[in-house]
Design an enzyme around this catalytic site. Structure first.
Site, mmCIF file in Angstrom:
data_model
loop_
_atom_site.group_PDB
_atom_site.id
_atom_site.type_symbol
_atom_site.label_atom_id
_atom_site.label_comp_id
_atom_site.label_asym_id
_atom_site.label_seq_id
_atom_site.Cartn_x
_atom_site.Cartn_y
_atom_site.Cartn_z
ATOM 1 N N GLU A 53 34.130 75.587 79.339
ATOM 2 C CA GLU A 53 33.933 76.686 78.133
ATOM 3 C C GLU A 53 33.024 77.511 79.111
ATOM 4 O OE1 GLU A 53 31.910 78.438 74.460
ATOM 5 O OE2 GLU A 53 30.967 76.557 75.698
ATOM 6 N N ASP B 71 31.150 71.987 77.123
ATOM 7 C CA ASP B 71 30.565 72.932 76.546
ATOM 8 C C ASP B 71 29.454 73.596 77.486
ATOM 9 O OD1 ASP B 71 30.143 74.060 73.838
ATOM 10 O OD2 ASP B 71 27.876 73.489 74.144
#
Ligand code: NOJ
Length: 558
Positions: free
Chosen positions: A245, A203
């Site tokens: 990401e 993330d």
């Protein structure tokens, strides 16, 4: 059977699952591991190779689990550690890999590290977060959640200092300048790898380090750390992957692949809105343009292509004009907008038009990369824009037309979010059970596309060459791998289109349309004319020769 190829992710079809939203095994209204395990047969049937699980760690759930309060356990409502192990065993037995979110950049303010850190400047965990006496540092860093946050600094009365956060103010950023933080997160990673996980969706990776005078994104020190993570994986684990990401322009994402020694995969964020632009404006330009601006990546790396996910349809990688266009065409009602983006699901975005849903899937299945499907999009689930934040696209999976969409046996009032129940997208109309029964449902179509895609490694591994026929509403490209040549043709328009393609290099070949297994006219020295239905598409195999009658009945020996 699970593929033993270390490059398995180059051919894989991925599927994104919030455990909370998928299936409730114990009837408390919240999805859990037990429920998910019960749905693995479905995922195997669909042909999914790898599932990505959203954060399932203990959390106050103020960012739906991305606010992690403990990296090393499982939130009670989803099950136990043993359940995770059972999920891994059961998934692997079916040839399905499992990757999970690794939230490197920040923790919840409920995390024990932060609680300790804020207590006093002498706390052993003080250096785990980025504290400051002033909020005037790193002023060049943008605010990401502009609809909720005013600053990247928040005053903590207990610590009597400001702490740094790139996302919500209840999500303090970890301080990667501190080697102890670096080590702690490496340990977190190996802890999960040791349980048998197949890798991580990492993330928010651009924001790990801060440095004065910079925008605090994509810094070299961030790349150094990520390479370190990769070295650790390569040294001790096989076949595991890291998926980045990084919501950035392709030139800024490219360094995350390094020399094939950083991430195995990265989402292609800027391509996604351009697929929607292409189909709405009936022109291939934005799509081809994005590939023109996408640098080559190392041979052991792969793009991850997606249409939707659990967040808003992000328009961060759009110019102001493009953003206005997207809002105007896809979110005219302001209540559909979220942050810099649109909080709707795929089917409603495309007016529930099966032709457009197929067309966009055909693109993500055939452009260079591995596709990822957001749970529920395989049946054309709808959204609920009245729900707060991004909850509108996180409603319970619709399995059947029974109570609570077959997601849970609980009292409907107990559900973590209400099921979608409107006339068009409600669970009575849209659910797995009925689409399994209907041979021409979207679900059956998806299953078939996945299986056809798997027959051709060219989709995951081949080169791409765009053809530039005069008709700009048609997007056509060749994918080549070894001796195989595929021609993909897409009509982005609402009307039927004819297109003349220059295929003289393939003169003498008789194309085979692989989705319908139909032969097309043999290519000659003249331009090759195709007509396409509105939003129509062809997957043509140009590898076969006219003498090849493998599909023809005349080859049968009676
Ligand atoms: C990216 C995640 O996809 C999103 O859901 C989350 O809100 C942010 N990271 C912050 O954690």
């Amino acid at each position: 059977m699970m593929s033993t190829d270390p490059l398995w992710y180059k051919d894989a079809v991925f599927y994104e699952i919030p455990v909370k939203a998928y299936a409730d095994g114990n009837g408390d209204g919240i999805g859990d591991f037990q429920g998910l395990i019960g749905k693995l047969d479905y995922l195997e049937w669909l042909g999914v190779d790898c599932i990505w699980l959203l954060p399932f760690y203990p959390s106050p759930l103020r960012d739906d689990g991305y606010d992690v309060a403990d990296f090393l356990t499982v939130a009670e409502q989803y099950g136990t550690f043993q359940d995770v192990k059972r999920l891994l065993d059961e998934a692997h037995r079916r040839g399905i890999r499992v990757i999970v979110d690794l939230v490197l950049n920040h923790t919840s303010d409920r995390h024990a590290w932060f609680q300790e850190s804020r207590q006093s400047p002498q706390s052993s965990k003080r250096g785990f977060y980025v504290w400051s006496e002033t909020d005037r540092k790193y002023e060049k860093a943008r605010i990401i959640f502009i609809d909720t946050e005013k600053s990247n600094w928040t005053w903590d009365p207990e610590a009597k200092a400001f702490y740094w956060h790139r996302f919500f103010s209840h999500q303090p950023d970890l301080n990667y300048a501190n080697p102890e933080v670096q080590q702690a997160m490496l340990d977190t990673m190996t802890f999960w790898l040791d349980q048998g996980l197949d890798g991580f969706r990492c993330d928010a990776v651009p924001y790990l380090f801060e440095r004065e005078g910079t925008i605090c994104e994509n810094l070299p020190e961030t790349h150094d750390y990520l390479k370190n993570i990769r070295r650790r994986i390569d040294a001790s684990y096989q076949g595991r992957i890291l998926l980045a990401e990084a919501n950035q322009w392709p030139t800024d994402v490219r360094p995350y692949f390094g020399d094939g020694d950083e991430f195995h995969m990265a989402f292609h964020f800027p391509l996604m809105p351009r697929l929607y632009m292409g189909v709405r404006s009936e022109t291939r330009d934005p799509i081809i343009d994005m590939f023109t601006h996408t640098p080559e990546i190392p041979p052991n790396c792969q793009w991850c292509l997606f249409l939707r996910n659990h967040d808003e349809l992000t328009l961060e990688m759009c110019s102001g004009e493009e953003r206005d266009y997207m809002y105007y065409t896809y979110a005219r009602d302001p209540s559909m907008r979220r942050n810099i983006g649109i909080g709707r699901r795929l089917a409603p975005l495309l007016d529930n038009d099966r032709r457009k849903i197929e067309l966009l899937h055909s693109l993500v299945f055939t452009l260079p990369g591995s596709p990822i499907i957001y749970y529920g999009d395989e049946i054309g689930m709808g959204d609920n824009i009245k729900l707060k934040d991004r909850d509108g696209v996180r409603t319970p999976m619709q399995w059947t037309m029974d109570r609570n969409a077959g997601f849970s046996g609980c009292d409907p009032a107990q559900l973590y979010l209400p099921v979608v129940a409107d006339a068009v997208y409600g669970y009575q109309a849209v659910n797995v059970e009925s689409q399994k029964e209907a041979p021409h449902s979207l679900l059956q179509w998806m299953k078939r596309m996945i299986s056809v895609r798997k027959r051709f490694p060219a989709f995951g591994r081949g080169t791409i060459t765009f053809l530039r026929p005069a008709n700009g509403k048609v997007l056509a490209y060749l994918r080549r791998y070894d001796d195989v040549v595929l021609l993909l043709v897409h009509n982005l328009a609402e009307s039927s289109q004819a297109v003349e393609l220059d295929l003289t290099a393939f003169a003498g070949t008789t194309p085979m349309e692989v989705l319908g297994e139909a032969r097309f006219p043999t290519v000659t020295e003249r331009s090759y004319v195709l007509t396409l239905a509105p939003y129509g598409y062809y997957w043509l195999d140009l590898t076969l020769t006219p003498s090849d009658g493998a599909y023809g009945i005349e080859q049968m020996v009676l």
